[in-house]
Write an enzyme that holds these catalytic residues in place. Sequence first.
Site, PDB file in Angstrom:
ATOM      1  N   SER A 296      18.561  56.909  40.775  1.00 43.79           N
ATOM      2  CA  SER A 296      19.070  56.819  39.411  1.00 43.79           C
ATOM      3  C   SER A 296      19.825  58.082  39.032  1.00 43.79           C
ATOM      4  O   SER A 296      19.251  59.174  39.005  1.00 43.79           O
ATOM      5  CB  SER A 296      17.921  56.591  38.419  1.00 43.79           C
ATOM      6  OG  SER A 296      18.394  56.691  37.082  1.00 43.79           O
ATOM      7  N   ASP A 297      21.096  57.910  38.745  1.00 44.26           N
ATOM      8  CA  ASP A 297      21.928  58.994  38.226  1.00 44.26           C
ATOM      9  C   ASP A 297      22.232  58.736  36.753  1.00 44.26           C
ATOM     10  O   ASP A 297      23.201  59.253  36.206  1.00 44.26           O
ATOM     11  CB  ASP A 297      23.231  59.080  39.035  1.00 44.26           C
ATOM     12  CG  ASP A 297      23.989  60.377  38.788  1.00 44.26           C
ATOM     13  OD1 ASP A 297      23.343  61.412  38.526  1.00 44.26           O
ATOM     14  OD2 ASP A 297      25.235  60.365  38.848  1.00 44.26           O
TER      15      ASP A 297
ATOM     16  N   MET B 176      15.456  60.400  40.692  1.00 43.69           N
ATOM     17  CA  MET B 176      15.939  60.288  39.316  1.00 43.69           C
ATOM     18  C   MET B 176      16.500  61.616  38.826  1.00 43.69           C
ATOM     19  O   MET B 176      15.916  62.674  39.060  1.00 43.69           O
ATOM     20  CB  MET B 176      14.799  59.885  38.360  1.00 43.69           C
ATOM     21  CG  MET B 176      14.272  58.499  38.540  1.00 43.69           C
ATOM     22  SD  MET B 176      13.085  58.078  37.215  1.00 43.69           S
ATOM     23  CE  MET B 176      11.753  59.241  37.550  1.00 43.69           C
ATOM     24  N   LYS B 177      17.610  61.543  38.113  1.00 42.10           N
ATOM     25  CA  LYS B 177      18.132  62.722  37.420  1.00 42.10           C
ATOM     26  C   LYS B 177      17.437  62.857  36.069  1.00 42.10           C
ATOM     27  O   LYS B 177      17.174  61.863  35.393  1.00 42.10           O
ATOM     28  CB  LYS B 177      19.641  62.596  37.213  1.00 42.10           C
ATOM     29  CG  LYS B 177      20.249  63.782  36.467  1.00 42.10           C
ATOM     30  CD  LYS B 177      21.755  63.823  36.605  1.00 42.10           C
ATOM     31  CE  LYS B 177      22.445  62.710  35.849  1.00 42.10           C
ATOM     32  NZ  LYS B 177      23.917  62.813  35.960  1.00 42.10           N
ATOM     33  N   TYR B 178      17.166  64.111  35.668  1.00 41.38           N
ATOM     34  CA  TYR B 178      16.544  64.340  34.368  1.00 41.38           C
ATOM     35  C   TYR B 178      16.946  65.712  33.844  1.00 41.38           C
ATOM     36  O   TYR B 178      17.482  66.547  34.591  1.00 41.38           O
ATOM     37  CB  TYR B 178      15.012  64.250  34.486  1.00 41.38           C
ATOM     38  CG  TYR B 178      14.375  65.439  35.176  1.00 41.38           C
ATOM     39  CD1 TYR B 178      13.776  66.461  34.440  1.00 41.38           C
ATOM     40  CD2 TYR B 178      14.377  65.553  36.565  1.00 41.38           C
ATOM     41  CE1 TYR B 178      13.208  67.562  35.062  1.00 41.38           C
ATOM     42  CE2 TYR B 178      13.804  66.645  37.193  1.00 41.38           C
ATOM     43  CZ  TYR B 178      13.222  67.646  36.444  1.00 41.38           C
ATOM     44  OH  TYR B 178      12.668  68.739  37.068  1.00 41.38           O
TER      45      TYR B 178
END
Length: 310
Positions: A198-199, A257-259
């Site tokens: 997930s970007d 995942m990006k955060y």
Amino acid sequence: MLARASSLLGRSGGARPSIARVPRCRPLEPSLQTVRHASSKRGGSSSRYMQRQKNDVFVKQRARPSKPGKQDYDEQDDIAASASGYVARSAFKLLQLDDRYKFLRPGRVIVDLGAAPGGWSQAIVERTRRKPNAGMPVFAFDLLPVVDIDGVNSIRGDFLDVAMQDKLRKMVQDATLSSQSQNVASTETEGYVDVVVSDMMANTTGNPIVDTEASLELCRAATSFAMRTLKRDHRVPQAGERKSPTWMASKSSVLVMKYFMSHEADLFRKEVLETQFHFVKAEKMEASRKESREQFWICIGFKGAHISNP
């Protein structure tokens, strides 16, 4: 305002304010052949931006020769035009993660969330499909269009809409069932996806509290989707047994995942991710801009029970 996805974890504290959800900051329905240039009339900020782009090694690498059929796409994070190569500079972030953990392997079922314009999907295809029309396609999802890439099946919609998540799950499940000797019951209980990346990121507002919550809302949604689809890792580490994260990622289910870094993100990691995966680590990639607050969670070996469909 985008619909909210079901939260995996009750938020601590009081009620939080309603936040408008907007797609990642890119032009709506852009022409894939359009090249935008910063105007000299914009003053010093544009000049500094273009100088940074000129000196950015990853922007330069995008100009390498590409495989036939790949198209260029202009995104706000990379106005500098590239005649060929990856359609987004962000592809190098995923490639660097894979260089470290080796989770993009041929034959795996991979879902790319927040895929537009398609840089991560290109990188996945490059790493996993050694031959044309070989293996499972990459399943890409975004509110905006993904460029046409051989080996990628894309779907458009708002990921915070649970109905759209269900539509994506069914598309991936049907494709998996048609290519493997499984049944619906086994995929529902044991999972059928090897890797979810997930970007996804909402527009930033400049307000750290709002931006952090918007980032976490997408992480919650991505984690919820992963917990309904990832293959369960039955291997229980024995006392004293140590396997390298790279070895684990090459054989186990993976969530990336990006955060945005924050105290709330640290709590989400401890209370949700570390309870559901054997290995969780935060990574800051070289391809991420130094001034950016973004990091990436790499979560390996899904160990929890699948959550039931809403």
